[in-house]
Design a protein around this motif. Structure first.
Motif, PDB file in Angstrom:
ATOM      1  N   LEU A  41     -39.023  -3.700  70.273  1.00 27.54           N
ATOM      2  CA  LEU A  41     -38.228  -3.741  69.047  1.00 27.54           C
ATOM      3  C   LEU A  41     -37.624  -5.115  68.774  1.00 27.54           C
ATOM      4  O   LEU A  41     -37.090  -5.343  67.694  1.00 27.54           O
ATOM      5  CB  LEU A  41     -37.114  -2.699  69.113  1.00 27.54           C
ATOM      6  CG  LEU A  41     -37.567  -1.245  69.270  1.00 27.54           C
ATOM      7  CD1 LEU A  41     -36.362  -0.342  69.439  1.00 27.54           C
ATOM      8  CD2 LEU A  41     -38.409  -0.816  68.088  1.00 27.54           C
ATOM      9  N   LEU A  42     -37.697  -6.017  69.734  1.00 25.20           N
ATOM     10  CA  LEU A  42     -37.153  -7.359  69.541  1.00 25.20           C
ATOM     11  C   LEU A  42     -38.004  -8.143  68.545  1.00 25.20           C
ATOM     12  O   LEU A  42     -39.220  -7.958  68.474  1.00 25.20           O
ATOM     13  CB  LEU A  42     -37.091  -8.102  70.876  1.00 25.20           C
ATOM     14  CG  LEU A  42     -36.122  -7.544  71.902  1.00 25.20           C
ATOM     15  CD1 LEU A  42     -36.295  -8.275  73.230  1.00 25.20           C
ATOM     16  CD2 LEU A  42     -34.699  -7.668  71.412  1.00 25.20           C
ATOM     17  N   PRO A  43     -37.396  -9.032  67.758  1.00 21.07           N
ATOM     18  CA  PRO A  43     -38.166  -9.805  66.779  1.00 21.07           C
ATOM     19  C   PRO A  43     -39.040 -10.860  67.454  1.00 21.07           C
ATOM     20  O   PRO A  43     -38.724 -11.363  68.529  1.00 21.07           O
ATOM     21  CB  PRO A  43     -37.095 -10.454  65.905  1.00 21.07           C
ATOM     22  CG  PRO A  43     -35.890 -10.533  66.777  1.00 21.07           C
ATOM     23  CD  PRO A  43     -35.962  -9.331  67.679  1.00 21.07           C
ATOM     24  N   GLU A  44     -40.149 -11.191  66.796  1.00 24.98           N
ATOM     25  CA  GLU A  44     -41.062 -12.213  67.306  1.00 24.98           C
ATOM     26  C   GLU A  44     -40.456 -13.593  67.069  1.00 24.98           C
ATOM     27  O   GLU A  44     -39.948 -13.883  65.988  1.00 24.98           O
ATOM     28  CB  GLU A  44     -42.407 -12.111  66.590  1.00 24.98           C
ATOM     29  CG  GLU A  44     -43.426 -13.145  67.030  1.00 24.98           C
ATOM     30  CD  GLU A  44     -43.744 -13.035  68.512  1.00 24.98           C
ATOM     31  OE1 GLU A  44     -43.694 -14.078  69.185  1.00 24.98           O
ATOM     32  OE2 GLU A  44     -44.047 -11.935  68.964  1.00 24.98           O
ATOM     33  N   THR A  45     -40.491 -14.457  68.069  1.00 24.55           N
ATOM     34  CA  THR A  45     -39.906 -15.794  67.959  1.00 24.55           C
ATOM     35  C   THR A  45     -40.931 -16.902  68.179  1.00 24.55           C
ATOM     36  O   THR A  45     -40.551 -18.069  68.229  1.00 24.55           O
ATOM     37  CB  THR A  45     -38.767 -15.964  68.977  1.00 24.55           C
ATOM     38  OG1 THR A  45     -39.281 -15.742  70.293  1.00 24.55           O
ATOM     39  CG2 THR A  45     -37.641 -14.996  68.703  1.00 24.55           C
ATOM     40  N   LEU A  50     -35.391 -22.764  67.699  1.00 29.02           N
ATOM     41  CA  LEU A  50     -34.290 -22.078  68.358  1.00 29.02           C
ATOM     42  C   LEU A  50     -33.080 -22.005  67.433  1.00 29.02           C
ATOM     43  O   LEU A  50     -32.824 -22.921  66.656  1.00 29.02           O
ATOM     44  CB  LEU A  50     -33.899 -22.811  69.640  1.00 29.02           C
ATOM     45  CG  LEU A  50     -34.928 -22.791  70.770  1.00 29.02           C
ATOM     46  CD1 LEU A  50     -34.441 -23.664  71.923  1.00 29.02           C
ATOM     47  CD2 LEU A  50     -35.155 -21.387  71.240  1.00 29.02           C
ATOM     48  N   THR A  51     -32.351 -20.927  67.513  1.00 33.07           N
ATOM     49  CA  THR A  51     -31.164 -20.773  66.684  1.00 33.07           C
ATOM     50  C   THR A  51     -29.997 -21.538  67.293  1.00 33.07           C
ATOM     51  O   THR A  51     -29.880 -21.654  68.513  1.00 33.07           O
ATOM     52  CB  THR A  51     -30.791 -19.294  66.546  1.00 33.07           C
ATOM     53  OG1 THR A  51     -30.551 -18.758  67.841  1.00 33.07           O
ATOM     54  CG2 THR A  51     -31.905 -18.516  65.879  1.00 33.07           C
ATOM     55  N   LEU A  60     -32.381 -13.537  62.418  1.00 31.61           N
ATOM     56  CA  LEU A  60     -33.702 -13.750  63.003  1.00 31.61           C
ATOM     57  C   LEU A  60     -34.607 -12.543  62.828  1.00 31.61           C
ATOM     58  O   LEU A  60     -35.773 -12.673  62.505  1.00 31.61           O
ATOM     59  CB  LEU A  60     -33.566 -14.095  64.489  1.00 31.61           C
ATOM     60  CG  LEU A  60     -34.845 -14.467  65.225  1.00 31.61           C
ATOM     61  CD1 LEU A  60     -35.433 -15.729  64.625  1.00 31.61           C
ATOM     62  CD2 LEU A  60     -34.564 -14.673  66.691  1.00 31.61           C
ATOM     63  N   GLY A  61     -34.087 -11.345  62.999  1.00 30.16           N
ATOM     64  CA  GLY A  61     -34.908 -10.147  62.891  1.00 30.16           C
ATOM     65  C   GLY A  61     -34.995  -9.566  61.495  1.00 30.16           C
ATOM     66  O   GLY A  61     -35.722  -8.614  61.272  1.00 30.16           O
TER      67      GLY A  61
END
Length: 84
Positions: A41-45, A50-51, A60-61
């Motif tokens: 469920l984590l967003p793709e990075t 980088l934030t 991000l998501g």
């Protein structure tokens, strides 16, 4: 915080083997499976910078909407479909 809880509870898992010999292994296996599913469920990075701020990390998501409100411009809402 969860690491601290785990480090307190972990020594007591040895005593669960008295109830059923496979219970400690079953608990660890089920938790590992749940964590693996939640990781999906984590967003793709990949390929994203980088934030640096909390606001960037929170957004991000989130999915960005296009100008007409449809994803990729391929979907029509009912009012637009009636005009066509």
């Amino acid at each position: 915080m969860m690491c601290r809880v785990g480090s307190v509870v972990a020594p007591f898992c040895v005593y669960l083997a008295d109830v059923w010999i496979y219970l400690p292994q079953l608990i660890v296996g089920i938790l590992a499976f749940i964590i693996g599913v939640l990781t999906l469920l984590l967003p793709e990075t990949l390929g994203k910078p980088l934030t640096t701020t909390l606001e960037e990390a929170e957004s991000l998501g989130c999915k960005k909407k296009s100008k007409n409100g449809a994803e990729g411009g391929m979907e029509l809402n009912q009012s637009e479909a009636a005009k066509v």
